[in-house]
Motif scaffolding. Structure first.
Motif, mmCIF file in Angstrom:
data_model
loop_
_atom_site.group_PDB
_atom_site.id
_atom_site.type_symbol
_atom_site.label_atom_id
_atom_site.label_comp_id
_atom_site.label_asym_id
_atom_site.label_seq_id
_atom_site.Cartn_x
_atom_site.Cartn_y
_atom_site.Cartn_z
ATOM 1 N N TYR A 118 -48.767 -39.113 -23.457
ATOM 2 C CA TYR A 118 -48.102 -37.928 -22.910
ATOM 3 C C TYR A 118 -46.598 -38.150 -22.723
ATOM 4 O O TYR A 118 -45.823 -37.194 -22.682
ATOM 5 C CB TYR A 118 -48.724 -37.519 -21.573
ATOM 6 C CG TYR A 118 -48.622 -38.566 -20.484
ATOM 7 C CD1 TYR A 118 -47.453 -38.731 -19.737
ATOM 8 C CD2 TYR A 118 -49.697 -39.409 -20.203
ATOM 9 C CE1 TYR A 118 -47.356 -39.697 -18.754
ATOM 10 C CE2 TYR A 118 -49.614 -40.368 -19.223
ATOM 11 C CZ TYR A 118 -48.444 -40.512 -18.503
ATOM 12 O OH TYR A 118 -48.352 -41.484 -17.532
ATOM 13 N N GLU B 285 -41.894 -33.547 -26.011
ATOM 14 C CA GLU B 285 -41.773 -32.637 -24.882
ATOM 15 C C GLU B 285 -41.697 -33.387 -23.555
ATOM 16 O O GLU B 285 -42.372 -34.386 -23.349
ATOM 17 C CB GLU B 285 -42.958 -31.674 -24.863
ATOM 18 C CG GLU B 285 -43.068 -30.813 -26.116
ATOM 19 C CD GLU B 285 -44.354 -30.016 -26.167
ATOM 20 O OE1 GLU B 285 -45.096 -30.018 -25.148
ATOM 21 O OE2 GLU B 285 -44.630 -29.390 -27.201
ATOM 22 N N VAL B 286 -40.855 -32.899 -22.656
ATOM 23 C CA VAL B 286 -40.779 -33.445 -21.301
ATOM 24 C C VAL B 286 -42.034 -33.010 -20.546
ATOM 25 O O VAL B 286 -42.359 -31.821 -20.494
ATOM 26 C CB VAL B 286 -39.521 -32.927 -20.571
ATOM 27 C CG1 VAL B 286 -39.461 -33.493 -19.160
ATOM 28 C CG2 VAL B 286 -38.267 -33.274 -21.354
ATOM 29 N N SER B 287 -42.745 -33.970 -19.981
ATOM 30 C CA SER B 287 -44.015 -33.655 -19.315
ATOM 31 C C SER B 287 -43.922 -33.902 -17.821
ATOM 32 O O SER B 287 -43.083 -34.679 -17.344
ATOM 33 C CB SER B 287 -45.154 -34.488 -19.920
ATOM 34 O OG SER B 287 -44.889 -35.870 -19.787
ATOM 35 N N TRP B 288 -44.798 -33.242 -17.054
ATOM 36 C CA TRP B 288 -44.881 -33.404 -15.615
ATOM 37 C C TRP B 288 -46.299 -33.086 -15.185
ATOM 38 O O TRP B 288 -47.085 -32.505 -15.935
ATOM 39 C CB TRP B 288 -43.876 -32.484 -14.907
ATOM 40 C CG TRP B 288 -44.207 -31.024 -15.052
ATOM 41 C CD1 TRP B 288 -44.960 -30.255 -14.224
ATOM 42 C CD2 TRP B 288 -43.814 -30.163 -16.125
ATOM 43 N NE1 TRP B 288 -45.061 -28.978 -14.701
ATOM 44 C CE2 TRP B 288 -44.366 -28.887 -15.867
ATOM 45 C CE3 TRP B 288 -43.039 -30.337 -17.280
ATOM 46 C CZ2 TRP B 288 -44.186 -27.813 -16.723
ATOM 47 C CZ3 TRP B 288 -42.847 -29.266 -18.122
ATOM 48 C CH2 TRP B 288 -43.409 -28.020 -17.853
ATOM 49 N N ARG C 86 -48.596 -31.355 -17.906
ATOM 50 C CA ARG C 86 -48.180 -30.190 -18.674
ATOM 51 C C ARG C 86 -46.816 -30.416 -19.304
ATOM 52 O O ARG C 86 -46.071 -31.321 -18.921
ATOM 53 C CB ARG C 86 -48.163 -28.948 -17.775
ATOM 54 C CG ARG C 86 -49.506 -28.679 -17.103
ATOM 55 C CD ARG C 86 -49.486 -27.395 -16.286
ATOM 56 N NE ARG C 86 -50.742 -27.199 -15.564
ATOM 57 C CZ ARG C 86 -51.843 -26.699 -16.100
ATOM 58 N NH1 ARG C 86 -51.840 -26.313 -17.370
ATOM 59 N NH2 ARG C 86 -52.949 -26.562 -15.391
ATOM 60 N N SER C 87 -46.487 -29.563 -20.272
ATOM 61 C CA SER C 87 -45.188 -29.641 -20.940
ATOM 62 C C SER C 87 -44.862 -28.273 -21.515
ATOM 63 O O SER C 87 -45.691 -27.355 -21.506
ATOM 64 C CB SER C 87 -45.206 -30.706 -22.044
ATOM 65 O OG SER C 87 -46.171 -30.392 -23.033
ATOM 66 N N ASN C 88 -43.631 -28.150 -22.037
ATOM 67 C CA ASN C 88 -43.150 -26.891 -22.588
ATOM 68 C C ASN C 88 -42.467 -27.178 -23.918
ATOM 69 O O ASN C 88 -41.620 -28.084 -23.998
ATOM 70 C CB ASN C 88 -42.169 -26.226 -21.612
ATOM 71 C CG ASN C 88 -41.782 -24.822 -22.034
ATOM 72 O OD1 ASN C 88 -41.449 -24.577 -23.181
ATOM 73 N ND2 ASN C 88 -41.815 -23.899 -21.088
ATOM 74 N N PRO D 35 -37.346 -30.168 -15.853
ATOM 75 C CA PRO D 35 -37.035 -31.180 -16.865
ATOM 76 C C PRO D 35 -35.771 -31.977 -16.550
ATOM 77 O O PRO D 35 -35.717 -33.184 -16.781
ATOM 78 C CB PRO D 35 -36.894 -30.361 -18.139
ATOM 79 C CG PRO D 35 -37.767 -29.176 -17.918
ATOM 80 C CD PRO D 35 -37.625 -28.858 -16.462
#
Length: 217
Positions: free
Chosen positions: A54, A59-62, A70-72, A165
């Motif tokens: 992940y 993608e930057v994940s959190w 999740r990510s965007n 992010p």
């Protein structure tokens, strides 16, 4: 007329998809502290840092409140995360201690004395408001009597609010700076193991040694 309208709609959609301003890219950039530490690593080759799946994507994940990661697709890292982490960590250790720590492949004619491997187990902006960076690092010294290190790290940096992010990027940069300092002083829980056997000669070293004298000469 109908075909013209359809073509115009497709063109508008394509233009929207290709609009770079709608995609944000974030850098990993640890701050310079000006601190100087003793050089305990000398010349060291840093292997590519391994990250969880992940954390190694674009993608930057959190982590959200439900525990999901999740990510965007519109919020991306500016560089390949594993490459950026590796290069940044090598530079940070070198800047802190004066050691020559270089990411693989080793570019100098004189081989590195040591190798450093970092295996990250967690690199995540957690739902509790902290960025956690945990894992193990290993310093291998093949020379007889060399000190090999096998140590752990568990670093937590407050996000200071919502896990945006930009906040994740800042926290990760600070976490890498803390990891660089820990590795520079060879700190953290673990063990130091002495190398008991002499280093195995390299293939080119064998042929660089002088030949023994011929019998009777």
């Amino acid at each position: 007329m109908r075909h013209i309208l359809i073509a115009a709609a497709i063109a508008t959609l394509m233009a929207g998809c290709s609009n770079g301003e709608k995609t944000a890219r974030f850098l990993i950039d640890p701050p310079m502290t000006g601190e100087r530490l003793p050089n305990r690593l000398g010349t060291t080759e840093l292997k590519e840092v391994s990250l969880p799946d992940y954390a190694s994507g674009d993608e930057v994940s959190w982590q959200s409140a439900d525990g999901a990661v999740r990510s965007n697709t519109k919020q991306l890292w500016a560089d390949n995360p594993e490459r950026a982490f590796t290069l940044t960590l090598a530079r940070s250790i070198s800047d802190l201690s004066g050691a020559t720590v270089i990411a693989e492949p080793w570019p100098l004619a004189e081989p590195a004395r040591r190798t450093l491997e970092v295996r990250v187990e967690k690199a995540l902006a957690q739902a509790d408001g902290r960025y956690r960076l945990t894992g193990r690092y290993y310093v291998a010294d093949a020379g007889a009597g060399g000190a090999n290190q096998a140590r752990g790290f568990d670093i937590a940096v407050p996000l200071g609010g919502e896990a945006t992010p930009a906040a994740v990027a800042r926290a990760q940069s600070l976490a890498i700076a803390q990891l660089a300092r820990q590795i520079a002083v060879l700190g953290g829980p673990g063990n130091a193991i002495r190398t008991s056997a002499p280093a195995t000669p390299r293939f080119d070293d064998i042929f660089s040694q002088p030949l023994p004298p011929l019998e009777g000469s």
